[in-house]
Design a protein around this motif. Structure first.
Motif, PDB file in Angstrom:
ATOM      1  N   GLN A  12       0.934  -1.194   0.033  1.00  0.00           N
ATOM      2  CA  GLN A  12       0.134   0.033   0.050  1.00  0.00           C
ATOM      3  C   GLN A  12       0.861   1.323  -0.025  1.00  0.00           C
ATOM      4  OE1 GLN A  12      -2.869   0.070   3.043  1.00  0.00           O
ATOM      5  NE2 GLN A  12      -3.913  -1.477   2.337  1.00  0.00           N
ATOM      6  N   LEU A  13       0.226   2.274  -0.864  1.00  0.00           N
ATOM      7  CA  LEU A  13       1.168   3.528  -0.757  1.00  0.00           C
ATOM      8  C   LEU A  13       0.715   4.351   0.466  1.00  0.00           C
ATOM      9  CD1 LEU A  13       2.729   5.545  -2.401  1.00  0.00           C
ATOM     10  CD2 LEU A  13       0.659   6.636  -3.312  1.00  0.00           C
ATOM     11  N   GLU A  14       1.662   4.722   1.354  1.00  0.00           N
ATOM     12  CA  GLU A  14       1.510   5.495   2.273  1.00  0.00           C
ATOM     13  C   GLU A  14       1.562   6.844   2.311  1.00  0.00           C
ATOM     14  OE1 GLU A  14       4.182   3.658   5.258  1.00  0.00           O
ATOM     15  OE2 GLU A  14       2.886   2.060   6.023  1.00  0.00           O
ATOM     16  N   LEU A  15       2.630   7.409   1.550  1.00  0.00           N
ATOM     17  CA  LEU A  15       2.768   8.718   1.614  1.00  0.00           C
ATOM     18  C   LEU A  15       3.699   9.032   0.276  1.00  0.00           C
ATOM     19  CD1 LEU A  15       2.477  11.590   2.925  1.00  0.00           C
ATOM     20  CD2 LEU A  15       4.741  10.921   4.097  1.00  0.00           C
ATOM     21  N   PHE A  25       7.951   8.019  -3.093  1.00  0.00           N
ATOM     22  CA  PHE A  25       6.721   7.017  -3.025  1.00  0.00           C
ATOM     23  C   PHE A  25       6.863   6.024  -1.751  1.00  0.00           C
ATOM     24  CE2 PHE A  25       6.340   8.971  -7.107  1.00  0.00           C
ATOM     25  CZ  PHE A  25       5.235   9.131  -7.451  1.00  0.00           C
ATOM     26  N   THR A  26       6.421   6.218  -0.529  1.00  0.00           N
ATOM     27  CA  THR A  26       6.607   5.438   0.543  1.00  0.00           C
ATOM     28  C   THR A  26       5.425   4.313   0.576  1.00  0.00           C
ATOM     29  OG1 THR A  26       8.012   7.190   1.552  1.00  0.00           O
ATOM     30  CG2 THR A  26       7.155   5.083   2.817  1.00  0.00           C
ATOM     31  N   GLY A  75      -3.426   7.152  -1.888  1.00  0.00           N
ATOM     32  CA  GLY A  75      -2.754   6.975  -0.604  1.00  0.00           C
ATOM     33  C   GLY A  75      -3.632   5.923   0.191  1.00  0.00           C
ATOM     34  N   HIS A  76      -2.968   4.943   0.884  1.00  0.00           N
ATOM     35  CA  HIS A  76      -3.142   4.088   1.614  1.00  0.00           C
ATOM     36  C   HIS A  76      -4.112   2.974   0.651  1.00  0.00           C
ATOM     37  CE1 HIS A  76      -1.728   5.690   5.055  1.00  0.00           C
ATOM     38  NE2 HIS A  76      -2.443   6.845   4.711  1.00  0.00           N
ATOM     39  N   ARG A  77      -4.008   2.708  -0.604  1.00  0.00           N
ATOM     40  CA  ARG A  77      -4.419   1.932  -1.515  1.00  0.00           C
ATOM     41  C   ARG A  77      -3.400   0.860  -1.983  1.00  0.00           C
ATOM     42  NH1 ARG A  77      -9.806   2.799  -1.920  1.00  0.00           N
ATOM     43  NH2 ARG A  77      -9.760   0.643  -2.804  1.00  0.00           N
ATOM     44  N   ALA A  78      -3.822  -0.286  -2.439  1.00  0.00           N
ATOM     45  CA  ALA A  78      -2.802  -1.549  -2.454  1.00  0.00           C
ATOM     46  C   ALA A  78      -2.513  -1.286  -4.003  1.00  0.00           C
ATOM     47  CB  ALA A  78      -3.341  -2.951  -2.260  1.00  0.00           C
ATOM     48  N   ILE A  79      -1.431  -1.745  -4.425  1.00  0.00           N
ATOM     49  CA  ILE A  79      -1.108  -2.135  -5.827  1.00  0.00           C
ATOM     50  C   ILE A  79      -1.247  -3.475  -6.106  1.00  0.00           C
ATOM     51  CG2 ILE A  79       1.187  -2.256  -7.364  1.00  0.00           C
ATOM     52  CD1 ILE A  79       2.617  -0.680  -5.399  1.00  0.00           C
ATOM     53  N   GLU A  80      -1.920  -3.478  -7.249  1.00  0.00           N
ATOM     54  CA  GLU A  80      -2.539  -4.771  -7.618  1.00  0.00           C
ATOM     55  C   GLU A  80      -1.693  -5.494  -8.786  1.00  0.00           C
ATOM     56  OE1 GLU A  80      -6.433  -4.199  -9.119  1.00  0.00           O
ATOM     57  OE2 GLU A  80      -7.715  -4.857  -7.175  1.00  0.00           O
ATOM     58  N   LEU A  81      -1.009  -4.840  -9.528  1.00  0.00           N
ATOM     59  CA  LEU A  81      -0.179  -5.106 -10.705  1.00  0.00           C
ATOM     60  C   LEU A  81       0.914  -4.387 -10.804  1.00  0.00           C
ATOM     61  CD1 LEU A  81       0.003  -7.094 -13.058  1.00  0.00           C
ATOM     62  CD2 LEU A  81      -1.273  -5.790 -14.463  1.00  0.00           C
ATOM     63  N   LEU A  93       2.390   1.064 -11.930  1.00  0.00           N
ATOM     64  CA  LEU A  93       1.832   0.547 -10.935  1.00  0.00           C
ATOM     65  C   LEU A  93       0.332   0.555 -11.091  1.00  0.00           C
ATOM     66  CD1 LEU A  93       4.187   1.871  -8.356  1.00  0.00           C
ATOM     67  CD2 LEU A  93       4.442  -0.357  -9.440  1.00  0.00           C
ATOM     68  N   GLN A  94      -0.377  -0.409 -11.167  1.00  0.00           N
ATOM     69  CA  GLN A  94      -2.098  -0.454 -10.974  1.00  0.00           C
ATOM     70  C   GLN A  94      -2.434  -0.716  -9.857  1.00  0.00           C
ATOM     71  OE1 GLN A  94      -3.572  -3.253 -14.149  1.00  0.00           O
ATOM     72  NE2 GLN A  94      -2.024  -2.292 -15.618  1.00  0.00           N
ATOM     73  N   PHE A  95      -3.317   0.476  -9.205  1.00  0.00           N
ATOM     74  CA  PHE A  95      -3.736   0.258  -7.853  1.00  0.00           C
ATOM     75  C   PHE A  95      -5.341  -0.297  -7.905  1.00  0.00           C
ATOM     76  CE2 PHE A  95      -0.429   3.276  -7.450  1.00  0.00           C
ATOM     77  CZ  PHE A  95       0.094   2.938  -6.363  1.00  0.00           C
ATOM     78  N   ASP A  96      -5.823  -0.790  -6.592  1.00  0.00           N
ATOM     79  CA  ASP A  96      -7.223  -1.380  -6.498  1.00  0.00           C
ATOM     80  C   ASP A  96      -7.999  -0.133  -6.709  1.00  0.00           C
ATOM     81  OD1 ASP A  96      -6.808   0.116  -4.240  1.00  0.00           O
ATOM     82  OD2 ASP A  96      -6.758  -1.626  -2.738  1.00  0.00           O
ATOM     83  N   THR A  97      -7.733   1.060  -6.849  1.00  0.00           N
ATOM     84  CA  THR A  97      -8.831   1.921  -7.112  1.00  0.00           C
ATOM     85  C   THR A  97      -9.126   2.022  -8.538  1.00  0.00           C
ATOM     86  OG1 THR A  97      -7.174   3.574  -7.445  1.00  0.00           O
ATOM     87  CG2 THR A  97      -7.932   3.477  -5.092  1.00  0.00           C
ATOM     88  N   GLY A  98      -8.220   1.341  -9.372  1.00  0.00           N
ATOM     89  CA  GLY A  98      -8.341   1.593 -10.855  1.00  0.00           C
ATOM     90  C   GLY A  98      -7.477   2.437 -11.544  1.00  0.00           C
TER      91      GLY A  98
END
Length: 140
Positions: A12-15, A25-26, A75-81, A93-98
């Motif tokens: 997950q992207l924190e900050l 990108f942390t 922020g606070h979302r996970a990378i899916e791919l 980096l593809q996130f779970d938000t789309g």
């Protein structure tokens, strides 16, 4: 040699921070992506904003704070791919938000981005070579 960044998936992207010459990108798990080149965020398949938009007004009531925009959207979302293009080292980096964060190296001579975690270090070298230092780790 481990040359894949697939292990970033599920992190997950924190900050996001913008420093003078790069972006940090942390992610959770003490992983970081340091970007010294162009990046852009895609939303619904279109460019929402890019690193070069930071501080621009574009007729808006306030200038764009790209770090704040990234933090609010992914922020606070996970990378899916994680996708890494051979030879150019374009990183996606593809996130779970789309949302999709694209990091696009824009120099044949300078390092474009680096990924660090524990005792691993990946660097996108000028010209499209990937340098890797460290010991392989178990998937987390």
């Amino acid at each position: 040699m481990m040359d894949s960044l697939d292990w970033l998936a599920k992190h997950q992207l924190e900050l996001v921070l913008h420093r003078e010459h790069d972006w940090v990108f942390t992610f959770d798990g003490q992983a970081q992506l340091l970007v010294s080149c162009l990046w852009r965020l895609l939303e619904a398949g279109r460019i929402r904003f890019a690193s070069q938009d930071d501080g621009q007004w574009f007729g808006l009531p306030a200038s764009i704070d790209a770090a704040a925009e990234l933090n609010s959207r992914i922020g606070h979302r996970a990378i899916e791919l994680v996708m890494l293009r051979d030879q150019t080292l374009d990183l996606e980096l593809q996130f779970d938000t789309g949302h999709v964060l694209q990091v696009i190296p824009d120099s044949s001579g300078y390092e474009a981005w680096e990924v660090l975690k524990a005792d691993m270090f990946f660097s996108a070298l000028g010209g499209g070579d990937l340098a890797y230092f460290g010991s392989p780790m178990a998937n987390d």
